[in-house]
Design a protein around this motif. Structure first.
Motif, short mmCIF file in Angstrom:
data_model
loop_
_atom_site.label_atom_id
_atom_site.label_comp_id
_atom_site.label_asym_id
_atom_site.label_seq_id
_atom_site.Cartn_x
_atom_site.Cartn_y
_atom_site.Cartn_z
N LEU A 1 -38.50 -7.38 -16.29
CA LEU A 1 -37.04 -7.38 -16.42
C LEU A 1 -36.53 -6.01 -16.86
CD1 LEU A 1 -36.46 -10.84 -18.16
CD2 LEU A 1 -35.88 -10.24 -15.81
N LEU A 2 -37.24 -5.40 -17.82
CA LEU A 2 -36.82 -4.09 -18.31
C LEU A 2 -36.92 -3.03 -17.22
CD1 LEU A 2 -35.80 -2.34 -20.60
CD2 LEU A 2 -38.16 -2.03 -21.36
N ALA A 3 -37.91 -3.15 -16.35
CA ALA A 3 -38.03 -2.21 -15.24
C ALA A 3 -36.79 -2.28 -14.36
CB ALA A 3 -39.28 -2.50 -14.43
N GLU A 4 -36.33 -3.50 -14.06
CA GLU A 4 -35.12 -3.66 -13.25
C GLU A 4 -33.89 -3.12 -13.98
OE1 GLU A 4 -34.58 -7.24 -10.83
OE2 GLU A 4 -36.40 -8.02 -11.78
N VAL A 5 -33.82 -3.40 -15.28
CA VAL A 5 -32.69 -2.91 -16.08
C VAL A 5 -32.68 -1.38 -16.10
CG1 VAL A 5 -31.84 -2.69 -18.46
CG2 VAL A 5 -32.40 -4.95 -17.53
N TYR A 6 -33.84 -0.78 -16.33
CA TYR A 6 -33.92 0.68 -16.39
C TYR A 6 -33.48 1.31 -15.07
CZ TYR A 6 -35.92 5.37 -16.35
OH TYR A 6 -36.09 6.72 -16.22
#
Length: 243
Positions: free
Chosen positions: A160-165
């Motif tokens: 999820l953080l990869a997509e957010v970043y």
């Protein structure tokens, strides 16, 4: 550029009081693209999780009992992150635990193996001051589905953080479509997007009732300033050239 999005789950909040890492998840980005290459391990912390932490991640002592200890996955982890730029949400928390685990094994700090660390929480606070900037809040802000996140999990949170970043830093991308050509091609491996025509601009004229309400509001302002507010002042007329 190789980047690793990293997250951990722990037995509690403070490594200085003996809390340990129980799960680590890493997702690889290469030139801002997910490669599908991940690193994910559950870890036996050799202690129970605090009640509050257990409610967050749901990883029980019984589940973790037969999992490898941190020392057993240490070499694999170092090899996976070696030389990469690391992306973490609230980096001091995860780095504190990683450094504590490294120290128990007689090694230097985690950052000694990587090229740098990006803290997305710091970035988010700069971009959205005064707003909620948790991972869930950022997923909502960028339209990233986290409906399957009933409990925290290191690999899921890293994904999820990869997509957010990528969403947070999208402005760094060039406006081109990657057609899969070799980067050495003279065309640069992309095709420039054509600008779309502007949509028709619709002007809605105020009706008599709205104009009357506007005039009443300006009259109130006149009274408050004991004169004439700037919206009641006639625009200055251009002066003729006297030369």
């Amino acid at each position: 550029m190789r980047q690793i999005v990293l997250d951990t789950e722990t037995t509690g909040l403070n490594p200085r009081t003996g809390d340990r890492i129980i799960e680590i998840g890493c997702v690889e980005l290469m030139n801002r693209r997910l490669t599908g290459k991940n690193f994910h391990r559950y870890i036996n912390p050799e202690r129970d999780s605090e009640e509050g932490a257990l409610a967050v991640h749901g990883l029980t002592t019984e589940f973790l009992r037969d999992k490898p200890k941190f020392a057993e996955i240490f070499a694999e982890l170092r090899e996976f992150v070696s030389g990469a730029e690391i992306i973490i949400h609230n980096a001091p928390f995860d780095l504190g635990f990683l450094d504590a685990e490294y120290k128990l094994l007689g090694h230097g700090p985690f950052v000694g193996d990587v090229s740098g660390v990006i803290d997305t929480l710091v970035q988010a606070k700069e971009m959205y001051p005064g707003k909620r900037n948790s991972l869930d809040a950022l997923c909502d802000r960028y339209g990233i589905s986290n409906a399957h996140r009933t409990l925290h999990g290191a690999l899921l949170d890293s994904e999820l953080l990869a997509e957010v970043y990528l969403a947070m830093t999208r402005g760094q991308n060039s406006f081109s479509i990657d057609l899969g050509a070799d980067e050495s091609d003279a065309g640069g491996g992309g095709e420039v997007l054509a600008l779309a025509p502007l949509a028709e601009i619709i002007v809605r004229v105020a009706n008599e009732e709205e104009l009357a309400e506007h005039e009443a509001a300006l009259t109130v302002l006149d009274k408050e300033v004991r004169g004439q507010c700037i919206w009641h002042q006639a625009p200055a007329q251009p002066t003729e050239n006297q030369d």
